[in-house]
Design an enzyme around this catalytic site. Structure first.
Site, PDB file in Angstrom:
ATOM      1  N   CYS A  69      48.327 -49.121 -61.548  1.00 20.78           N
ATOM      2  CA  CYS A  69      48.811 -48.537 -60.296  1.00 20.78           C
ATOM      3  C   CYS A  69      47.602 -48.010 -59.527  1.00 20.78           C
ATOM      4  CB  CYS A  69      49.772 -47.404 -60.631  1.00 20.78           C
ATOM      5  SG  CYS A  69      50.315 -46.465 -59.198  1.00 20.78           S
ATOM      6  N   CYS A 117      48.148 -52.601 -53.781  1.00 16.92           N
ATOM      7  CA  CYS A 117      49.234 -51.951 -54.539  1.00 16.92           C
ATOM      8  C   CYS A 117      49.797 -53.036 -55.445  1.00 16.92           C
ATOM      9  CB  CYS A 117      50.309 -51.435 -53.582  1.00 16.92           C
ATOM     10  SG  CYS A 117      51.852 -50.945 -54.406  1.00 16.92           S
TER      11      CYS A 117
HETATM   12  N1  DGL Z   1      52.316 -49.856 -57.683  1.00 15.89           N
HETATM   13  C1  DGL Z   1      51.682 -48.701 -57.206  1.00 15.89           C
HETATM   14  C2  DGL Z   1      50.272 -48.950 -56.684  1.00 15.89           C
HETATM   15  O1  DGL Z   1      49.637 -49.876 -57.142  1.00 15.89           O
HETATM   16  C3  DGL Z   1      52.424 -47.618 -56.501  1.00 15.89           C
HETATM   17  C4  DGL Z   1      53.646 -47.887 -55.722  1.00 15.89           C
HETATM   18  C5  DGL Z   1      54.370 -46.608 -55.413  1.00 15.89           C
HETATM   19  O2  DGL Z   1      55.013 -46.083 -56.331  1.00 15.89           O
HETATM   20  O3  DGL Z   1      54.259 -46.108 -54.290  1.00 15.89           O
HETATM   21  O4  DGL Z   1      49.784 -48.233 -55.856  1.00 15.89           O
END
Ligand code: DGL
Length: 293
Positions: free
Chosen positions: A85, A207
């Site tokens: 993430c 993301c």
């Molecule tokens: N998948 C996450 C990232 O790479 C975060 C998405 C979220 O929960 O806002 O930033």
């Protein structure tokens, strides 16, 4: 003299690799990890009860990251942790490194440097969550490359959530239409995409959720724009780190635990649907854990 650490090393190599994200986005990284490290066991935690991280405070995301690292270490004896993430990496990777100095730790960050190697027009787009874009870590990364190309950065509120909703077995509203609307709005705000001088010819998916809308982006932006994500480089980095620490698993012993366990602090059906769709995993691979872990 008897060296306890060395003596325990082979056993430790059998332990799983922990991977986590606010939700299903990190499954895109897990998919790359499984391909790169087919002998390994993985335990994946989707913190759906607290998603989206990108629209929460940095303190909140950092607290969740520490709680999850602690849970995966104490309950699942992980030998390495992949923070799949960008938002959690930006908020907490430094603190995690300090708190777990002996744990093999890998984070993800928007692939600005790899994008530099791909762009001909020297105009590069970056889409990420608000939390990532606003972070000190991202500002530093951007400052380190800003003289080499023009970067157009766009925070995409609502997009990760719409992607989560689009994979639910019975989406309550038209999440796919919402994804299309958001992608149109955000990419239009960034300027013109293409391969002509002055066009944005490379788009960084900052993301891990956004990898699952690559197809929609491709339809919207056309075939000439390069989409850059981080799953594969992160998987290779994890491989290198485990090899350097002599923690690679040579083979699974007979009767070993399942190679993939997927946990969620939120809706089990949502994770099951995503795991089936993106990784071809059966429902039994997924289970619910308390939101307060
Ligand atoms: N998948 C996450 C990232 O790479 C975060 C998405 C979220 O929960 O806002 O930033």
């Amino acid at each position: 003299m008897f060296n306890r650490v060395t003596a325990l090393q082979p056993l430790k190599a059998l332990c799983p690799i922990g991977v986590f994200d606010s939700g299903i986005g990190g499954l895109s990284v897990l998919r790359a990890l499984q391909k790169e490290l087919p002998q390994e066991r993985f335990v994946y935690l989707a913190d759906n009860a607290h998603a989206p991280y990108g629209e929460k405070s940095e303190d909140f995301v950092s607290q969740r990251t520490h709680a999850i690292a602690h849970y995966l270490q104490t309950q699942h004896q992980i030998k390495a942790l992949v923070v799949a993430c960008n938002t959690a990496t930006a908020a907490a990777i430094q603190g995690l490194r300090a708190a777990y100095p002996t744990l093999a730790l890998v984070g993800v960050e928007p692939a600005l440097k790899p994008a530099l190697a791909l762009s001909s027009t020297r105009r590069i787009g970056v889409i990420a969550t608000r939390g990532t874009v606003a972070s000190v870590k991202f500002s530093r990364l951007l400052a380190s490359v800003k003289d080499e190309a023009h970067f157009v950065v766009q925070a995409c509120n609502g997009l990760a959530l719409a992607i989560e909703q689009s994979t639910l077995p019975d989406p309550s509203h038209d999440a796919q239409a919402q994804i299309t609307r958001l992608l149109q709005t955000y990419t239009q705000a960034m300027g013109h995409f293409g391969s002509a001088p002055g066009d944005i010819d490379t788009l960084v998916l900052g993301c891990t959720h956004y990898v699952f809308v690559e197809h929609d982006l491709r339809t919207l932006l056309g075939p000439d724009v390069q989409l850059v994500s981080t799953g594969e480089p992160v998987a290779r980095q994890t491989h290198r780190l485990l090899a350097a620490a002599s923690l690679l698993n040579a083979a699974q012993p007979e009767g070993a635990e399942p190679a993939m366990r997927l946990l969620t602090t939120g809706d089990l059906k949502g994770l099951q649907a995503a795991a089936q769709r993106w990784l071809g995993l059966p429902e039994e691979a997924c289970e619910a854990v308390p939101a307060s872990l």
